[in-house]
Design a protein around this motif. Sequence first.
Motif, short mmCIF file in Angstrom:
data_model
loop_
_atom_site.label_atom_id
_atom_site.label_comp_id
_atom_site.label_asym_id
_atom_site.label_seq_id
_atom_site.Cartn_x
_atom_site.Cartn_y
_atom_site.Cartn_z
N ASN A 121 -98.25 1.97 75.50
CA ASN A 121 -99.01 0.84 76.14
C ASN A 121 -99.63 1.13 77.34
N ASP A 122 -100.19 2.38 77.50
CA ASP A 122 -100.64 2.73 79.00
C ASP A 122 -99.45 2.83 80.05
N ARG A 123 -98.26 2.81 79.59
CA ARG A 123 -97.17 3.02 80.96
C ARG A 123 -96.43 4.20 80.60
N PRO A 124 -96.44 5.10 81.70
CA PRO A 124 -95.80 6.24 81.26
C PRO A 124 -94.20 6.12 81.45
N PHE A 125 -93.48 6.98 80.96
CA PHE A 125 -91.96 6.77 80.74
C PHE A 125 -91.20 8.13 81.06
N ASP A 126 -90.17 8.12 81.33
CA ASP A 126 -89.10 9.36 81.28
C ASP A 126 -87.85 8.72 80.68
N LEU A 127 -86.99 9.55 80.44
CA LEU A 127 -85.52 9.06 79.71
C LEU A 127 -84.58 9.36 80.96
N ARG A 128 -83.67 8.55 80.96
CA ARG A 128 -82.27 8.46 81.64
C ARG A 128 -81.38 8.88 80.86
N VAL A 129 -80.65 10.08 81.08
CA VAL A 129 -79.59 10.51 80.33
C VAL A 129 -78.45 10.59 81.24
N THR A 130 -77.29 9.69 80.63
CA THR A 130 -76.07 9.79 81.19
C THR A 130 -75.19 10.97 80.77
N THR A 135 -73.32 10.44 76.86
CA THR A 135 -72.95 9.13 76.85
C THR A 135 -73.83 8.56 76.21
N GLY A 136 -74.90 8.62 76.42
CA GLY A 136 -76.28 7.93 76.06
C GLY A 136 -77.55 8.16 76.90
N MET A 137 -78.66 7.48 76.59
CA MET A 137 -79.68 7.63 76.96
C MET A 137 -80.58 6.33 76.77
N PHE A 138 -81.53 6.04 77.74
CA PHE A 138 -82.67 4.81 77.46
C PHE A 138 -83.59 5.43 78.19
N ALA A 139 -84.84 4.70 77.78
CA ALA A 139 -86.14 4.90 78.33
C ALA A 139 -86.51 3.86 79.72
N LYS A 140 -87.03 4.53 80.75
CA LYS A 140 -87.67 3.76 81.63
C LYS A 140 -88.99 3.88 81.60
N LEU A 141 -89.42 2.95 81.55
CA LEU A 141 -91.18 2.61 81.53
C LEU A 141 -91.45 2.02 82.94
N ALA A 142 -92.65 2.84 83.52
CA ALA A 142 -93.15 2.25 84.71
C ALA A 142 -93.72 0.92 84.69
N ALA A 143 -93.96 0.34 85.77
CA ALA A 143 -94.54 -1.09 85.74
C ALA A 143 -95.99 -0.85 85.30
N PRO A 144 -96.59 -1.95 84.75
CA PRO A 144 -98.08 -1.74 84.35
C PRO A 144 -99.06 -1.31 85.53
N GLY A 145 -99.68 -0.34 85.54
CA GLY A 145 -100.48 0.19 86.45
C GLY A 145 -99.66 1.21 87.54
N GLY A 146 -98.34 1.37 87.38
CA GLY A 146 -97.56 2.17 88.30
C GLY A 146 -97.38 3.55 87.54
N PHE A 147 -96.76 4.25 88.26
CA PHE A 147 -96.33 5.76 87.96
C PHE A 147 -95.17 6.01 88.02
N VAL A 148 -94.33 5.25 88.82
CA VAL A 148 -92.66 5.30 89.05
C VAL A 148 -91.89 4.53 87.99
N SER A 149 -91.03 5.17 87.18
CA SER A 149 -90.32 4.27 86.24
C SER A 149 -89.08 3.59 86.85
N ASN A 150 -88.74 4.05 88.13
CA ASN A 150 -87.47 3.50 88.73
C ASN A 150 -87.46 1.84 88.41
N ILE A 151 -86.33 1.39 87.63
CA ILE A 151 -86.06 0.11 87.65
C ILE A 151 -86.31 -0.79 88.72
N ALA A 152 -85.57 0.00 90.15
CA ALA A 152 -85.77 -0.93 91.37
C ALA A 152 -87.12 -1.02 91.92
N ARG A 153 -88.35 -0.27 91.25
CA ARG A 153 -89.40 -0.29 91.52
C ARG A 153 -90.34 -0.96 90.75
#
Length: 364
Positions: free
Chosen positions: A218-227, A239-257
Amino acid sequence: MGQKLVGILLNAAMHRGVPRLKTGQESLELYEEAAAAYGMVPCFLQLSDINLESGYSVAYVKGSQGYQLMAVPTPSVIHNRAIYSQNSTGTDRLLEQGLLVFNTCNRYGKDQIHRLLAQNGALRGFLPDSAAGLSGLKTMMRRYPDLILKPCRGSVGKGVMRLSRRGERRWIWSYLPSGTRRWMHRAVNPEALPRALRARLSAMPYLVQERIPLAELNDRPFDLRVTVQRGWGGDWQITGMFAKLAAPGGFVSNIARGGEAYSSSSVLEQLFGGETAASIRMSVEALSVMIARQLERSLPGLADIGLDIGVTRDGRLYFIECNGRDQRYGFQKAGLGNLWKDSYRKPMGYARFLLDDPSRYIRY
């Protein structure tokens, strides 16, 4: 198994919050549950309360009245969740006294990690092209039309910037002003970069990388966090992994951002289909273990890391960065509660493994 003490080393601010159960994203409850499964009692320490001469420490231990400070024999195995740089000597003193501290240091420069991984020929193809500082930026601007600039010592996406070409003599500088989540975009002349941009690059070391064309949902770049963690037995495990999607219009996937966490299976299957998604996940896991094994050769006590792995539109994988103190709460936010619990169980399993056989501690 008889109950034994396991130390959880915290920074002072988080340590103060233990009796009020105010420890940010760290779950005391999950530490208790995970340690109990291996016949251990967690005690929450700060470095200044460890007395190496007496062999005793003041630590928070849970009792019938909640968490109370008490003097306990200093645990022989300690999981470091405090933030210390490689210049810190505090954990070194613990090691010199024979204590087994894992994740001894958990703050490594992005440039350092890149250099260590580049030593392995099998990993070089997974690394974005990189350079350092202002001179490196000018070189990279001649090579690539889209760049990411990262503070070498930054975390949770703080200070990350982007430079993207929009014409022969026009670039767009994108950055996040301090204390906001709204990206600013400014046109710049590549021959006369703004003073503010040059000041940022001079104030601290920056790593300049080609921007990977990440797959988007949905036009949001993402990467995978792998523990990736050592558990019972001492070997590296996913242990596992999950996808981090950037905020709409953003390019940084960090949840804190402003990024959001989702199930990696769900995101990958929507984009690539079930069979290809499963193949990508297996490749990501294999790559992540290879990275952990390469890093352990140079980083003593490494046992618990979070890796960000990028996936391009055509399924190619890239290493983005390594997090020495993995913020595991993304599993919870992605609705992956069991994996969130596992991210606490694995280190406690490794702690019990070391308690039973201290000779298996890997020092390098």
